[in-house]
Design a protein around this motif. Structure first.
Motif, PDB file in Angstrom:
ATOM      1  N   THR A 141      -3.791  -4.301   3.969  1.00 23.19           N
ATOM      2  CA  THR A 141      -4.875  -4.949   3.200  1.00 23.19           C
ATOM      3  C   THR A 141      -4.381  -6.247   2.571  1.00 23.19           C
ATOM      4  O   THR A 141      -5.088  -7.272   2.585  1.00 23.19           O
ATOM      5  N   ARG A 166      -3.365  -4.666  -9.710  1.00 21.10           N
ATOM      6  CA  ARG A 166      -1.906  -4.660  -9.506  1.00 21.10           C
ATOM      7  C   ARG A 166      -1.452  -3.372  -8.827  1.00 21.10           C
ATOM      8  O   ARG A 166      -0.372  -2.843  -9.123  1.00 21.10           O
ATOM      9  N   SER A 167      -2.299  -2.829  -7.940  1.00 21.58           N
ATOM     10  CA  SER A 167      -1.883  -1.605  -7.262  1.00 21.58           C
ATOM     11  C   SER A 167      -0.765  -1.922  -6.274  1.00 21.58           C
ATOM     12  O   SER A 167      -0.582  -3.064  -5.859  1.00 21.58           O
ATOM     13  N   HIS A 189      -4.844  -7.278 -14.785  1.00 23.55           N
ATOM     14  CA  HIS A 189      -5.047  -5.832 -14.654  1.00 23.55           C
ATOM     15  C   HIS A 189      -5.906  -5.335 -15.804  1.00 23.55           C
ATOM     16  O   HIS A 189      -6.432  -6.156 -16.575  1.00 23.55           O
ATOM     17  N   SER A 190      -5.989  -4.012 -15.934  1.00 26.07           N
ATOM     18  CA  SER A 190      -6.943  -3.466 -16.917  1.00 26.07           C
ATOM     19  C   SER A 190      -6.531  -3.762 -18.360  1.00 26.07           C
ATOM     20  O   SER A 190      -7.354  -3.676 -19.257  1.00 26.07           O
ATOM     21  N   VAL A 209     -10.040  -4.417  -7.450  1.00 23.53           N
ATOM     22  CA  VAL A 209     -10.149  -3.552  -8.625  1.00 23.53           C
ATOM     23  C   VAL A 209     -10.798  -2.209  -8.276  1.00 23.53           C
ATOM     24  O   VAL A 209     -10.316  -1.148  -8.652  1.00 23.53           O
ATOM     25  N   GLY A 210     -11.913  -2.264  -7.552  1.00 23.60           N
ATOM     26  CA  GLY A 210     -12.639  -1.034  -7.264  1.00 23.60           C
ATOM     27  C   GLY A 210     -13.768  -0.800  -8.240  1.00 23.60           C
ATOM     28  O   GLY A 210     -14.084   0.345  -8.559  1.00 23.60           O
ATOM     29  N   VAL A 229     -11.707  -7.932  -2.161  1.00 25.74           N
ATOM     30  CA  VAL A 229     -11.073  -6.815  -1.445  1.00 25.74           C
ATOM     31  C   VAL A 229     -11.821  -5.503  -1.708  1.00 25.74           C
ATOM     32  O   VAL A 229     -11.708  -4.545  -0.958  1.00 25.74           O
ATOM     33  N   GLY A 230     -12.602  -5.483  -2.750  1.00 22.05           N
ATOM     34  CA  GLY A 230     -13.245  -4.244  -3.189  1.00 22.05           C
ATOM     35  C   GLY A 230     -14.193  -3.655  -2.158  1.00 22.05           C
ATOM     36  O   GLY A 230     -14.870  -4.377  -1.427  1.00 22.05           O
ATOM     37  N   THR A 231     -14.197  -2.335  -2.101  1.00 16.97           N
ATOM     38  CA  THR A 231     -15.190  -1.631  -1.285  1.00 16.97           C
ATOM     39  C   THR A 231     -15.730  -0.505  -2.162  1.00 16.97           C
ATOM     40  O   THR A 231     -15.010   0.433  -2.493  1.00 16.97           O
ATOM     41  N   THR A 265      -8.101  -5.793   8.075  1.00 16.27           N
ATOM     42  CA  THR A 265      -7.131  -4.763   7.691  1.00 16.27           C
ATOM     43  C   THR A 265      -6.953  -3.747   8.819  1.00 16.27           C
ATOM     44  O   THR A 265      -5.818  -3.439   9.221  1.00 16.27           O
TER      45      THR A 265
HETATM   46  P1  NAP Z   1      -6.478   0.958  -7.609  1.00 20.21           P
HETATM   47  O1  NAP Z   1      -5.197   1.536  -7.167  1.00 20.21           O
HETATM   48  O2  NAP Z   1      -7.464   1.786  -8.345  1.00 20.21           O
HETATM   49  O3  NAP Z   1      -6.114  -0.308  -8.525  1.00 20.21           O
HETATM   50  C1  NAP Z   1      -7.092  -1.010  -9.215  1.00 20.21           C
HETATM   51  C2  NAP Z   1      -6.472  -2.104 -10.047  1.00 20.21           C
HETATM   52  O4  NAP Z   1      -7.507  -2.761 -10.764  1.00 20.21           O
HETATM   53  C3  NAP Z   1      -5.466  -1.600 -11.088  1.00 20.21           C
HETATM   54  O5  NAP Z   1      -4.330  -2.431 -11.093  1.00 20.21           O
HETATM   55  C4  NAP Z   1      -6.233  -1.707 -12.402  1.00 20.21           C
HETATM   56  O6  NAP Z   1      -5.420  -2.032 -13.506  1.00 20.21           O
HETATM   57  C5  NAP Z   1      -7.145  -2.872 -12.124  1.00 20.21           C
HETATM   58  N1  NAP Z   1      -8.337  -2.799 -12.977  1.00 20.21           N
HETATM   59  C6  NAP Z   1      -9.144  -1.732 -13.219  1.00 20.21           C
HETATM   60  N2  NAP Z   1     -10.134  -2.071 -14.063  1.00 20.21           N
HETATM   61  C7  NAP Z   1      -9.945  -3.367 -14.368  1.00 20.21           C
HETATM   62  C8  NAP Z   1     -10.622  -4.272 -15.209  1.00 20.21           C
HETATM   63  N3  NAP Z   1     -11.712  -3.924 -15.902  1.00 20.21           N
HETATM   64  N4  NAP Z   1     -10.149  -5.537 -15.299  1.00 20.21           N
HETATM   65  C9  NAP Z   1      -9.059  -5.922 -14.599  1.00 20.21           C
HETATM   66  N5  NAP Z   1      -8.373  -5.093 -13.795  1.00 20.21           N
HETATM   67  C10 NAP Z   1      -8.803  -3.832 -13.686  1.00 20.21           C
HETATM   68  O7  NAP Z   1      -7.275   0.303  -6.400  1.00 20.21           O
HETATM   69  P2  NAP Z   1      -6.731  -0.337  -5.015  1.00 20.21           P
HETATM   70  O8  NAP Z   1      -6.249   0.737  -4.144  1.00 20.21           O
HETATM   71  O9  NAP Z   1      -5.864  -1.498  -5.316  1.00 20.21           O
HETATM   72  O10 NAP Z   1      -8.095  -0.863  -4.421  1.00 20.21           O
HETATM   73  C11 NAP Z   1      -8.857  -1.868  -5.053  1.00 20.21           C
HETATM   74  C12 NAP Z   1     -10.163  -2.045  -4.304  1.00 20.21           C
HETATM   75  O11 NAP Z   1      -9.882  -2.466  -2.990  1.00 20.21           O
HETATM   76  C13 NAP Z   1     -10.982  -0.753  -4.154  1.00 20.21           C
HETATM   77  O12 NAP Z   1     -12.360  -1.094  -4.191  1.00 20.21           O
HETATM   78  C14 NAP Z   1     -10.638  -0.271  -2.779  1.00 20.21           C
HETATM   79  O13 NAP Z   1     -11.659   0.504  -2.207  1.00 20.21           O
HETATM   80  C15 NAP Z   1     -10.480  -1.576  -2.063  1.00 20.21           C
HETATM   81  N6  NAP Z   1      -9.645  -1.511  -0.862  1.00 20.21           N
HETATM   82  C16 NAP Z   1     -10.117  -2.110   0.254  1.00 20.21           C
HETATM   83  C17 NAP Z   1      -9.389  -2.100   1.416  1.00 20.21           C
HETATM   84  C18 NAP Z   1      -9.898  -2.807   2.625  1.00 20.21           C
HETATM   85  O14 NAP Z   1      -9.337  -2.706   3.691  1.00 20.21           O
HETATM   86  N7  NAP Z   1     -10.947  -3.590   2.500  1.00 20.21           N
HETATM   87  C19 NAP Z   1      -8.158  -1.449   1.453  1.00 20.21           C
HETATM   88  C20 NAP Z   1      -7.660  -0.853   0.290  1.00 20.21           C
HETATM   89  C21 NAP Z   1      -8.422  -0.908  -0.863  1.00 20.21           C
HETATM   90  P3  NAP Z   1      -4.283  -1.030 -14.099  1.00 20.21           P
HETATM   91  O15 NAP Z   1      -3.127  -1.183 -13.160  1.00 20.21           O
HETATM   92  O16 NAP Z   1      -4.010  -1.565 -15.443  1.00 20.21           O
HETATM   93  O17 NAP Z   1      -4.869   0.341 -14.093  1.00 20.21           O
END
Ligand code: NAP
Length: 287
Positions: A141, A166-167, A189-190, A209-210, A229-231, A265
């Protein structure tokens, strides 16, 4: 209205064509590239994703096997399966699908994926390679984000890139890949106070973020490039982390959801498998 839609469809097609050519020549020498997806869940959205990955593999003539371990699989059961696949010379790529069963952590499983077969950059050793600039596989991704920017001729060198999220699978590796391309990178990040303060400074804004439509027009500097990137599954389908209707009015370029990062991806995972099969063939010592 945005000038450029950062569609991933054409790029995904180009990657498919490239991967297929290479897969065919490997198959002709008896080394058909093979990806195995380890699944230990009944989760429906995960099943949907795995089916779509299998379709992507088929388009590139890459073999994709699903190894169902069931939702009751244990840490040691999954570790054993991954260890055996890592040792199997007929397997070139390994993906461990999430979610894992309750009580099983990716932290205990990912180190068992051979780095040579770690096509989604899940093993911490792969992330170490990425950080240190060694060859290896980046999380697909994260790579898809920079591939999409490259494809649309957006040069990030010297620009301010702001990543929200920051995942380990997306935010952190995207930050590293942008840094490798000479962007000045801020990762939010959050716990970032005043998110808008940061996002408004971005020349290139990457959101992972998601949270459905959390980034609005007010978060975006006019003329910025935005990669979503969000889904997020919502009533009526899939939406990104970016409020596309609002942001499209201020951004110079925006990636759609679906049809942006997602298809790129999937095909990068398949291309990584082909590359892994190619590299494995290079390592064979002739008789
Ligand atoms: P994740 O592990 O849940 O990480 C989310 C990140 O967003 C964390 O670092 C979190 O901060 C931060 N966050 C949450 N709320 C926030 C806010 N209000 N303000 C700022 N930052 C915030 O999610 P992920 O796996 O990285 O995935 C993110 C998104 O991408 C999801 O929608 C997922 O479905 C999508 N995705 C898409 C693909 C694709 O191929 N298109 C692949 C993978 C993921 P903290 O670290 O402080 O908790």
């Amino acid at each position: 209205v945005i000038d450029v839609e950062l569609s991933g469809v054409r790029l995904a097609q180009a990657i498919t064509d490239r991967a297929r050519l290479s897969a065919r020549s490997l198959a002709a020498t008896g080394r058909a590239p093979t990806l195995v997806v380890v699944v230990a869940t009944d989760d429906e959205s995960s099943a949907w994703y795995v089916r779509s990955l299998a379709r992507s593999a088929a388009k590139a003539e890459v073999t994709c096997e699903i190894r169902h371990l069931g939702p009751a699989a244990t840490t040691s059961g999954i570790q054993r399966a991954v260890r055996d696949l890592s040792a199997d010379p007929d397997v070139h790529g390994i993906i461990v699908q999430t979610p894992l069963p309750p009580g099983v952590s990716m932290v205990d499983v990912a180190p068992w994926i051979s780095v040579d077969k770690d096509v989604d950059g899940a093993n911490p050793a792969s992330l170490g390679r990425l950080m240190a600039g060694y060859p290896g596989f980046a999380p697909a991704t994260a790579e898809a984000v920079v591939a999409l920017l490259d494809h649309h001729a957006i040069d990030v060198a010297g620009r301010h890139a702001v990543v929200v999220g920051r995942s380990t699978v997306v935010g952190k590796p995207v930050g590293q890949l942008l840094l490798d391309r000479d962007a000045t990178v801020t990762v939010c990040h959050s716990r970032t106070p005043d998110l808008v303060e940061h996002t408004r400074q971005a020349d290139v804004l990457v959101v992972a973020v998601g949270r459905a439509r959390m980034i609005r027009a007010g978060h975006v500097r006019p003329g910025a490039v935005v990669v979503d990137v969000g889904t997020n599954a919502v009533e009526g389908g899939l939406v990104g982390d970016v409020d596309s209707a609002g942001v499209a009015a201020v951004a110079a370029a925006l990636s759609p959801v679906p049809g942006g990062v997602g298809p790129v991806t999937s095909m990068l995972l398949i291309e990584h498998t082909v590359r892994a099969a190619h590299d494995a063939a290079q390592r064979v010592i002739p008789d």
